[in-house]
Design an enzyme around this catalytic site. Structure first.
Site, PDB file in Angstrom:
ATOM      1  N   HIS A  56      75.274   6.684  17.935  1.00 34.46           N
ATOM      2  CA  HIS A  56      74.597   5.782  18.877  1.00 34.46           C
ATOM      3  C   HIS A  56      74.821   4.339  18.454  1.00 34.46           C
ATOM      4  CE1 HIS A  56      71.454   9.261  19.039  1.00 34.46           C
ATOM      5  NE2 HIS A  56      72.456   9.518  19.852  1.00 34.46           N
ATOM      6  N   ARG A  98      76.565  18.105  29.322  1.00 36.18           N
ATOM      7  CA  ARG A  98      75.338  17.383  29.019  1.00 36.18           C
ATOM      8  C   ARG A  98      74.466  17.067  30.240  1.00 36.18           C
ATOM      9  NH1 ARG A  98      74.561  11.846  27.493  1.00 36.18           N
ATOM     10  NH2 ARG A  98      72.511  11.600  26.578  1.00 36.18           N
TER      11      ARG A  98
END
Lengths: 532, 457
Positions: free
Chosen positions: A185, A86
């Site tokens: 999240h 990432r």
């Protein structure tokens, strides 16, 4: 219905049409505000770009916390795919600070663990980790089978805390929860709020202190932001979570102001910290020259200190002087070109500002996992009805802790907002776009291709899954998740990097080689036809 | 880099750290991308599909198109029948493949979704095929998933008409498109009439042609060829872990005899492939191939002094690591650590047998299956090596310990151009001999004192 939208939707069967029509909006800015449906189930088989809850929790929010061991509890795959992929850069902040970001930890569950449960293996594995690395904090991130077989990762975390006197958080972030990364999240935010934020007592020393929320330091973006903020004189207490650490996150409630970069992934913490500790949050955008300057000025206004305002203006002027030559050059190469952008959280909004700095317009924009407020602004939140999938994600409520005061009264906050300081609010992406432009929620591969055909943008910003397909079609595509291994793109210096990279990809010579010469040359005389 | 890794080796860990394998479904997806106009479909939550497409795209630098059943919590409780039924309709409507190759995930396997029976009841457009393979992520590795999907294709598509088609079937195992071209070229040079499956030549290294198409004509194994495999006279399959089970399936169901040989990396293993082809074609090996072999051996002899007894750590998937161990031995190198993450204990015995051929005593090397790169790093911290051979994930160890890395196998995420070229065959061995020798010579140059720095080497 607007033309491009109609053409696109017409290609669908009635079944798919019915679903997708509310997720595709061609902006009209008419009497009624433009609306869009979001945060609902992807259609099976549609080739959505979305990922899962685990990706949002482990991959996005907790993975970058560098001094903590993040364990993937499940079979090996998810730990493998989320390992080093990432570009959330991290380095030790002081000598001896551990950095676990280059590592991948996994219980690597086998068939017998699925049948008999994986808690024991997880605990034995944590014993090994304590022996090998003695971290201060461990996050356990569950993948799909965990919830199904009933492993209690919260109970394991509790036992680990008791045994070792460290912080351990068990996350039930199984991939099937919610409808996209977004649920992950939220789950990650809840855990940080419950078990990390507020645990520390180290107060900031600077006059004005900040947290940067929703900044994952992709390509070093967070470092460029910190450079500018420190130059002005701010103290950055913590970053959620790029190059962040458990050691700093636990003190974050003592900062003066929260800056929010990626609204989607972190707004829960921003809101809860306001309620619990009275820390205001400000939606900033450090992507783009104008956007960065605007954000810095809003911050100065918030603190309302002439000295700080003066310093802010000095720094902006210095930084602009340093980059203006480069920006002008790249603008001369890019002006008038158009772009499409499909990314995650807030980037599709942020990058439109940066592209505008170079004279480029973004005619197609969409998000993978946004909610309506990311498109339409937070004022829409009261109208959003929670569906079954959203209801499965826990909402936690917090209360004001004694001893923590608001900096400003409601009246003062209202005045600040009237002066353009976007406090405790986000007005969404759509308002920064223009009539006729297309906004797509939970975009898929087919729509991407159709819209490129219809709008013919010069460049399309997306992710790796789309990039090579788009480029095969002759349209430049750059990755907005990984920056094609470049960056930083944030702040003033980042804007130059971005201008350089976009120019490079549009103008690289190999584009002129796609068609072989014999495809454009007339055939030699006499080679056609038979005898005659 | 990796400074937290201690030197003291912890044996028999429960926690896998820095894996050297991934999960079954990605292997199934990769396999399915080697069939013409085939849409791989991931029956699970959509994150799996995104992860698999991503890693494949990053390795091949090409689109890896696949669809997902997009499970939510409801499907995880009530089963995924409705998701897969909708998905099949939508995929054929919108993306229009000829085949949908469904694989399962740990999610759909754990809830016991019976995909096999779902697809029996499904409406499939005329002339289209829907097939399925079970690929639970908690068993085997991506290699097993690849193997299972090959069997899935055969189960649903392969037929036996009873009339032999005079062809040899070739199973290449998990290789790159560049390898597919090389293996087919050798088969053609040997005059073999063949069916090659799966074939990623043109699907995962499609030429830049200005067209954004979901599927390409004449790329991937054709449906009619997969069907016709039951009429093949012989099967040559490569790699025990990728291809042995599919070979046994073809034999059991369609009585096609097979030879399972290692993935042909290096001289002898390529010789073996050619000899197997020759057994089938009964033709002489053409001069062209013999010359290639000669050039390879010439290169090995010319450059041997730079690699002789250099210690190598070789890690990755069992079949390709076996091939590279063989190549290293041919080059006179010393394979010191030979590692795979794939949990197949028997593989250690196969490596040992290979080392025995060269008279290398067991005490001189470590071979381990079902392990991880953390273990490899610990071994290296105790006794270093001269070169690493494996995937991009070894680059952390390479940097930490200052060891050159030659990238091979899967995945290579940080270099361009590798998958479009051959690793197998004499051509592949020439390429890798050059890479290995270059790595050693670059190191020698880098470390040489000025007075020892040679222009001619």
């Amino acid at each position: 219905m607007s033309k491009e939208r109609e053409l696109l939707l017409d290609k669908y069967s009635s079944r798919v049409f019915k679903n997708r029509k509310s997720h595709i909006t061609q902006l009209e800015f008419g009497e009624n505000p433009d609306e869009i449906a979001a945060n609902s189930r992807a259609i099976p088989g549609i080739i959505t770009a979305r990922g899962c809850c685990y990706a949002g929790c482990k991959g996005v929010v907790v993975g970058p916390v560098k001094d903590s061991v993040v364990i993937t509890h499940g079979p090996i795959g998810c730990a493998f795919y989320s390992w080093g992929t990432r570009r959330n850069k991290a380095k030790p902040s002081y000598e001896g600070e551990p950095n676990f970001v280059p590592y991948s930890f996994c219980t690597d569950m086998r068939a017998s663990d699925i049948v008999f449960g994986g808690e024991k293996k997880l605990e034995e594995g944590i014993d090994e980790i304590m022996q090998l690395f003695h971290p201060k904090c461990i996050f356990i991130c569950s993948t799909c089978p965990i919830g199904l077989i009933g492993d209690d990762v919260q109970a394991v975390a509790k036992r680990v805390e008791e045994k070792y006197g460290i912080t351990a958080i068990g996350y039930s972030c199984e991939g099937y929860k919610g409808v996209s990364q977004s649920s992950g999240h939220h789950i990650a935010n809840n855990g940080l709020m419950r078990y990390v934020i507020g645990k520390g007592e180290e107060a900031p020393k600077g006059k004005y202190s900040l947290n940067i929320l929703g900044e994952y330091n992709i390509g070093g973006d967070g470092w460029e932001q910190e450079r500018i903020l420190k130059k002005i004189g701010y103290e950055v207490v913590s970053v959620f979570t790029g190059d962040g650490s458990y050691e700093t996150l636990k003190n974050s409630h003592l900062a003066d102001l929260n800056l929010v970069m990626c609204h989607r992934s972190i707004n829960y913490i921003a809101e809860m910290m306001k309620t619990k500790y009275g820390v205001d949050w400000l939606k900033v955008n450090f992507i783009g020259v104008g956007a960065t300057s605007k954000s810095l000025r809003m911050m100065a206004k918030y603190f309302n200190d002439p000295e700080l305002t003066k310093r802010t203006e000095e720094v902006i002027a210095e930084e602009l002087a340093e980059i203006s030559g480069d920006i002008e050059y790249y603008k001369s190469k890019l002006k008038g070109k158009t772009a499409g952008i499909f990314v995650g959280g807030s980037r599709s909004h942020h990058y439109q500002m940066l592209l505008r700095d170079f004279g480029m317009e973004t005619t197609i924009a969409g998000y993978e996992f946004a909610h309506r407020d990311d498109y339409e602004g937070r004022e829409i939140i009261p109208q959003i009805k929670a569906d079954a999938d959203s209801k499965n994600i826990e909402e936690i409520s917090v209360e004001r802790v004694v001893g923590y005061e608001d900096r400003y009264s409601l009246e003062e906050l209202k005045d600040l907002r009237n002066e353009g300081v976007e406090l405790d609010n986000y007005s969404g992406m759509i308002k920064d776009m223009k009539e006729g432009y297309m906004v797509v929620d939970d975009y898929n591969m087919f729509e991407t291709d159709q819209l490129i055909e219809a709008y013919k943008p010069d460049i399309f910003f997306s992710g790796i899954k789309d990039k090579y397909a788009i480029q095969h079609g002759g349209v430049v595509s750059r990755q907005m998740h990984s920056y094609d291994y470049s960056g930083p793109y944030a702040g003033f210096r980042g804007a130059v990097n971005f201008g350089r990279d976009v120019t490079m990809s549009l103008y690289t010579n190999a584009w002129s080689l796609v068609k072989p010469p014999w495809k454009t040359m007339p055939m030699l005389e006499g080679t056609l036809g038979g005898a005659g | 880099m990796l400074e937290l890794t201690p030197k003291e080796i912890m044996e028999n860990r429960h926690m896998t750290i820095n894996p050297c394998k991934t999960c079954e479904p990605v292997g199934a997806m990769f396999c399915a991308l080697g069939a013409e106009k085939c849409m791989p479909h991931s029956h699970g939550s959509q994150g799996c599909c995104s992860y698999h497409r991503t890693v494949l795209s990053r390795h091949f630098k090409e689109p890896a198109i696949a669809s997902s059943s997009s499970f939510t919590e409801g499907a995880s409780v009530f089963g995924g029948r409705s998701n897969i039924t909708t998905a099949v309709k939508n995929v054929f409507d919108i993306y229009k493949p000829d085949i949908m190759a469904i694989h399962t995930t740990c999610l759909s396997e754990t809830i016991g979704d019976d995909v096999g029976s779902y697809i029996v009841d499904m409406e499939v457009p005329e002339g289209k095929t829907v097939l399925y393979a079970s690929t639970p992520s908690y068993e085997g590795s991506h290699i097993q998933g690849f193997s299972n999907m090959m069997i899935g294709f055969m189960k649903y598509m392969t037929k036996k008409t009873g009339t032999p088609n005079g062809k040899v079937a070739i199973f290449p195992g998990w290789v790159n498109p560049g390898d597919d071209r090389e293996l087919k070229r050798i088969a053609e040079l040997m005059g073999a009439n063949y069916i090659y499956f799966p074939d990623h030549d043109g699907t995962l290294d499609h030429p830049m042609d200005g067209k954004n198409e979901y599927f390409h004509d004449n790329a991937g194994t054709k449906a009619k060829d997969i069907e016709a495999m039951g009429d093949c006279e012989k099967l040559i399959s490569m790699g025990i872990y990728c291809s042995l089970e599919p070979s046994e399936y073809l034999k059991k169901e369609y009585k096609v005899p097979f030879s399972n040989i290692p993935v042909p990396v290096g001289v002898k293993l390529t010789d073996q492939y050619i000899l197997e082809l020759q057994k089938f074609t009964k033709k002489e090996v053409p001069k062209e191939l013999e010359d290639e072999r000669g050039r390879l051996v010439d290169l090995m002899l010319d450059s041997h002094q730079y690699v002789y007894q250099k210690k190598a750590a070789i890690y990755g998937d069992p079949d390709i690591v076996y091939g590279f161990t063989a190549l290293c031995l041919e080059l006179g190198m010393t394979p010191r650590y030979i590692i795979t993450g794939t949990p197949k204990a028997h593989w250690e015995k196969e490596i040992k047998a290979l080392m025995d051929q060269y008279g290398v005593d067991e005490s001189e090397y470590v071979v381990k299956a079902d392990t991880d790169l953390f273990y490899l790093h610990q071994l290296i911290k105790n006794e270093s090596v001269d070169i690493l051979l494996g995937s991009s994930y070894g680059k952390q160890i390479a940097k930490a310990e200052d060891i050159p890395l030659v990238r091979m196998g899967f995945p290579v995420l940080d270099r361009y151009g590798n998958p479009i070229q051959a690793t197998v065959g004499y051509a592949g061995a020439i390429r890798y001999t050059e890479k290995i020798v270059d790595a050693m010579m670059d190191r020698k140059d880098r470390d040489a004192a000025d007075e020892d720095f040679d222009v001619v080497m």
